[in-house]
Enzyme design. Structure first.
Site, mmCIF file in Angstrom:
data_model
loop_
_atom_site.group_PDB
_atom_site.id
_atom_site.type_symbol
_atom_site.label_atom_id
_atom_site.label_comp_id
_atom_site.label_asym_id
_atom_site.label_seq_id
_atom_site.Cartn_x
_atom_site.Cartn_y
_atom_site.Cartn_z
ATOM 1 N N ARG A 53 -10.768 13.157 1.607
ATOM 2 C CA ARG A 53 -9.916 13.979 0.725
ATOM 3 C C ARG A 53 -10.573 14.278 -0.629
ATOM 4 O O ARG A 53 -11.178 13.421 -1.250
ATOM 5 C CB ARG A 53 -8.589 13.257 0.484
ATOM 6 C CG ARG A 53 -7.748 13.951 -0.573
ATOM 7 C CD ARG A 53 -6.333 13.508 -0.569
ATOM 8 N NE ARG A 53 -6.185 12.088 -0.831
ATOM 9 C CZ ARG A 53 -5.015 11.469 -0.839
ATOM 10 N NH1 ARG A 53 -3.918 12.153 -0.566
ATOM 11 N NH2 ARG A 53 -4.947 10.186 -1.088
ATOM 12 N N ARG A 92 -3.244 0.158 1.350
ATOM 13 C CA ARG A 92 -2.075 1.030 1.115
ATOM 14 C C ARG A 92 -1.279 1.223 2.399
ATOM 15 O O ARG A 92 -0.046 1.266 2.378
ATOM 16 C CB ARG A 92 -2.535 2.383 0.562
ATOM 17 C CG ARG A 92 -2.956 2.291 -0.902
ATOM 18 C CD ARG A 92 -3.845 3.436 -1.328
ATOM 19 N NE ARG A 92 -3.245 4.731 -1.152
ATOM 20 C CZ ARG A 92 -3.926 5.852 -0.934
ATOM 21 N NH1 ARG A 92 -5.238 5.830 -0.865
ATOM 22 N NH2 ARG A 92 -3.294 6.989 -0.804
ATOM 23 N N LYS A 117 1.969 14.592 2.746
ATOM 24 C CA LYS A 117 3.142 14.861 1.896
ATOM 25 C C LYS A 117 2.798 15.886 0.804
ATOM 26 O O LYS A 117 3.526 16.854 0.608
ATOM 27 C CB LYS A 117 3.650 13.553 1.259
ATOM 28 C CG LYS A 117 4.042 12.487 2.288
ATOM 29 C CD LYS A 117 4.592 11.244 1.638
ATOM 30 C CE LYS A 117 3.613 10.460 0.793
ATOM 31 N NZ LYS A 117 2.437 9.906 1.524
ATOM 32 N N ARG A 128 -10.107 10.371 -5.250
ATOM 33 C CA ARG A 128 -9.310 9.322 -5.876
ATOM 34 C C ARG A 128 -9.970 7.952 -5.732
ATOM 35 O O ARG A 128 -10.556 7.657 -4.703
ATOM 36 C CB ARG A 128 -7.907 9.287 -5.228
ATOM 37 C CG ARG A 128 -7.011 10.355 -5.778
ATOM 38 C CD ARG A 128 -5.725 10.525 -5.034
ATOM 39 N NE ARG A 128 -5.056 9.317 -4.592
ATOM 40 C CZ ARG A 128 -3.870 9.321 -3.990
ATOM 41 N NH1 ARG A 128 -3.233 10.465 -3.774
ATOM 42 N NH2 ARG A 128 -3.320 8.198 -3.608
ATOM 43 N N ARG A 155 10.062 4.585 -2.235
ATOM 44 C CA ARG A 155 9.068 3.911 -1.402
ATOM 45 C C ARG A 155 9.474 2.483 -1.085
ATOM 46 O O ARG A 155 8.729 1.768 -0.423
ATOM 47 C CB ARG A 155 7.777 3.874 -2.179
ATOM 48 C CG ARG A 155 6.583 4.432 -1.477
ATOM 49 C CD ARG A 155 5.537 4.444 -2.533
ATOM 50 N NE ARG A 155 4.230 4.693 -2.120
ATOM 51 C CZ ARG A 155 3.590 5.829 -2.367
ATOM 52 N NH1 ARG A 155 4.210 6.841 -2.897
ATOM 53 N NH2 ARG A 155 2.345 5.928 -2.056
HETATM 54 P P1 AP5 Z 1 -2.241 14.633 1.452
HETATM 55 O O1 AP5 Z 1 -1.332 15.814 1.557
HETATM 56 O O2 AP5 Z 1 -2.958 14.436 0.148
HETATM 57 O O3 AP5 Z 1 -1.487 13.286 1.907
HETATM 58 P P2 AP5 Z 1 -0.333 12.447 1.198
HETATM 59 O O4 AP5 Z 1 0.654 12.090 2.243
HETATM 60 O O5 AP5 Z 1 0.166 13.181 -0.012
HETATM 61 O O6 AP5 Z 1 -1.168 11.152 0.842
HETATM 62 P P3 AP5 Z 1 -1.278 10.296 -0.475
HETATM 63 O O7 AP5 Z 1 -2.475 9.401 -0.299
HETATM 64 O O8 AP5 Z 1 -1.264 11.151 -1.710
HETATM 65 O O9 AP5 Z 1 -0.012 9.477 -0.417
HETATM 66 P P4 AP5 Z 1 0.212 8.135 -1.044
HETATM 67 O O10 AP5 Z 1 1.632 8.032 -0.703
HETATM 68 O O11 AP5 Z 1 -0.616 6.985 -0.672
HETATM 69 O O12 AP5 Z 1 -0.269 8.353 -2.567
HETATM 70 P P5 AP5 Z 1 0.531 8.598 -3.907
HETATM 71 O O13 AP5 Z 1 -0.261 9.516 -4.731
HETATM 72 O O14 AP5 Z 1 1.961 8.915 -3.651
HETATM 73 O O15 AP5 Z 1 -3.303 14.741 2.642
HETATM 74 C C1 AP5 Z 1 -4.316 13.769 2.798
HETATM 75 C C2 AP5 Z 1 -5.615 14.443 3.304
HETATM 76 O O16 AP5 Z 1 -5.393 14.950 4.618
HETATM 77 C C3 AP5 Z 1 -6.049 15.672 2.471
HETATM 78 O O17 AP5 Z 1 -7.448 15.675 2.435
HETATM 79 C C4 AP5 Z 1 -5.538 16.895 3.249
HETATM 80 O O18 AP5 Z 1 -6.342 18.032 3.056
HETATM 81 C C5 AP5 Z 1 -5.599 16.373 4.687
HETATM 82 N N1 AP5 Z 1 -4.511 16.875 5.523
HETATM 83 C C6 AP5 Z 1 -3.190 16.990 5.181
HETATM 84 N N2 AP5 Z 1 -2.473 17.459 6.217
HETATM 85 C C7 AP5 Z 1 -3.371 17.641 7.252
HETATM 86 C C8 AP5 Z 1 -3.228 18.096 8.600
HETATM 87 N N3 AP5 Z 1 -2.041 18.473 9.105
HETATM 88 N N4 AP5 Z 1 -4.337 18.132 9.378
HETATM 89 C C9 AP5 Z 1 -5.548 17.740 8.872
HETATM 90 N N5 AP5 Z 1 -5.754 17.319 7.601
HETATM 91 C C10 AP5 Z 1 -4.663 17.253 6.802
HETATM 92 O O19 AP5 Z 1 0.523 7.120 -4.554
HETATM 93 C C11 AP5 Z 1 -0.673 6.556 -5.084
HETATM 94 C C12 AP5 Z 1 -0.350 5.215 -5.720
HETATM 95 O O20 AP5 Z 1 0.605 5.387 -6.814
HETATM 96 C C13 AP5 Z 1 0.334 4.183 -4.800
HETATM 97 O O21 AP5 Z 1 -0.591 3.452 -4.029
HETATM 98 C C14 AP5 Z 1 1.067 3.290 -5.837
HETATM 99 O O22 AP5 Z 1 0.172 2.414 -6.474
HETATM 100 C C15 AP5 Z 1 1.558 4.310 -6.863
HETATM 101 N N6 AP5 Z 1 2.885 4.830 -6.520
HETATM 102 C C16 AP5 Z 1 3.207 6.129 -6.244
HETATM 103 N N7 AP5 Z 1 4.514 6.253 -5.966
HETATM 104 C C17 AP5 Z 1 5.051 5.004 -6.070
HETATM 105 C C18 AP5 Z 1 6.356 4.487 -5.873
HETATM 106 N N8 AP5 Z 1 7.384 5.285 -5.514
HETATM 107 N N9 AP5 Z 1 6.551 3.157 -6.055
HETATM 108 C C19 AP5 Z 1 5.545 2.346 -6.449
HETATM 109 N N10 AP5 Z 1 4.264 2.776 -6.630
HETATM 110 C C20 AP5 Z 1 4.008 4.095 -6.437
#
Ligand code: AP5
Length: 217
Positions: free
Chosen positions: A126, A170, A13, A159, A87
């Site tokens: 990552r 997660r 994402k 992270r 979410r």
């Molecule tokens: P990346 O692009 O970083 O993936 P992502 O989908 O953004 O993954 P996240 O882990 O950031 O999502 P998340 O939803 O768990 O975390 P968030 O920060 O929102 O890519 C991942 C890796 O893969 C990278 O190394 C990249 O280089 C590689 N990659 C990408 N695309 C690729 C491809 N096509 N091929 C190969 N490699 C690739 O949330 C964190 C925490 O915050 C949650 O656990 C929760 O506690 C809290 N939180 C956030 N939002 C909410 C909400 N709405 N409600 C409640 N709690 C929340």
């Protein structure tokens, strides 16, 4: 246009948001907002820290207030790219209510579909830029110089919630609480599914095509 990005942790994402942002509008990433608040030690950050580190969702009332406040600012008046929000069904309904007050709605839900074993592989390798938040992967998307962001020269970090155990937690939370949003948006006729397992450039091409198709409707 208001686009929400849906996908499991590690689906790409944040990576794809960087590509689509110029077409859609400001990039609002709830995870980045929580991490900024945690780094600054604000009351919001203190409240969110334990949930984020355990791989659990921060309670809806906290998350909804934080994201809707940001969405209410003038730069989001005609569109935004929401990454990581909504979410839960409660968050999706709160977003619909808020946009509906100004006769707006979620125009597109972009779902990045990626198999589970690939998600774990991506999360455990990552690295993220501390300054501009650009994600890298030590195997599939390494920076030109280890530990340094190609785009802004910022320091890269891993992270606390990217350990295998927390990443698995997660994923469980995602399948339980977030995956139902796929049907929620499908029923509203705004869901576009993209094969997120391909390389970054091929996913980007599909994502951009889907965004342009929606914009032309
Ligand atoms: P990346 O692009 O970083 O993936 P992502 O989908 O953004 O993954 P996240 O882990 O950031 O999502 P998340 O939803 O768990 O975390 P968030 O920060 O929102 O890519 C991942 C890796 O893969 C990278 O190394 C990249 O280089 C590689 N990659 C990408 N695309 C690729 C491809 N096509 N091929 C190969 N490699 C690739 O949330 C964190 C925490 O915050 C949650 O656990 C929760 O506690 C809290 N939180 C956030 N939002 C909410 C909400 N709405 N409600 C409640 N709690 C929340």
């Amino acid at each position: 246009m208001y686009t929400v990005l849906i996908g499991a942790p590690g689906a790409g994402k944040g990576t794809q948001a960087t590509e689509v942002k110029p077409e859609v509008g400001p990039h609002l990433a709830s995870g980045d907002m929580f991490r900024d608040a945690m780094a600054e030690g604000t009351p919001l950050g203190v409240r969110a820290k334990a949930y984020v580190e355990r791989g659990e969702l921060v309670p809806d009332e906290v998350t909804v207030a934080m994201v809707l406040e940001r969405l209410g600012r003038s730069d989001c008046a005609v569109g935004a790219l929401l990454d990581g929000f909504p979410r839960t069904l409660g968050q999706a309904e709160a977003l619909d209510r808020e946009l509906g007050k100004n006769s707006k709605r979620v125009d597109q839900a972009l779902y990045l579909a990626v198999p589970e074993d690939e998600l774990i592989r991506r999360l455990s390798g990552r690295w993220i830029c501390r300054v501009c938040q650009t994600p890298y992967h030590e195997v599939s998307q390494p920076p030109k110089t280890a530990g340094i962001c190609d785009k802004c020269g910022g320091e890269l970090f891993q992270r606390v919630d990217d350990t295998i155990e927390t990443a698995q937690k997660r994923l469980g939370v995602y399948f339980d609480q977030t995956a139902p949003l796929i049907d929620y948006y499908r029923a509203r006729g705004v869901l576009d599914e993209v094969d997120g397992s391909l390389d970054v450039g091929r996913v980007r091409d599909q994502v951009l095509a889907a965004v342009r198709r929606r914009k032309s409707i």
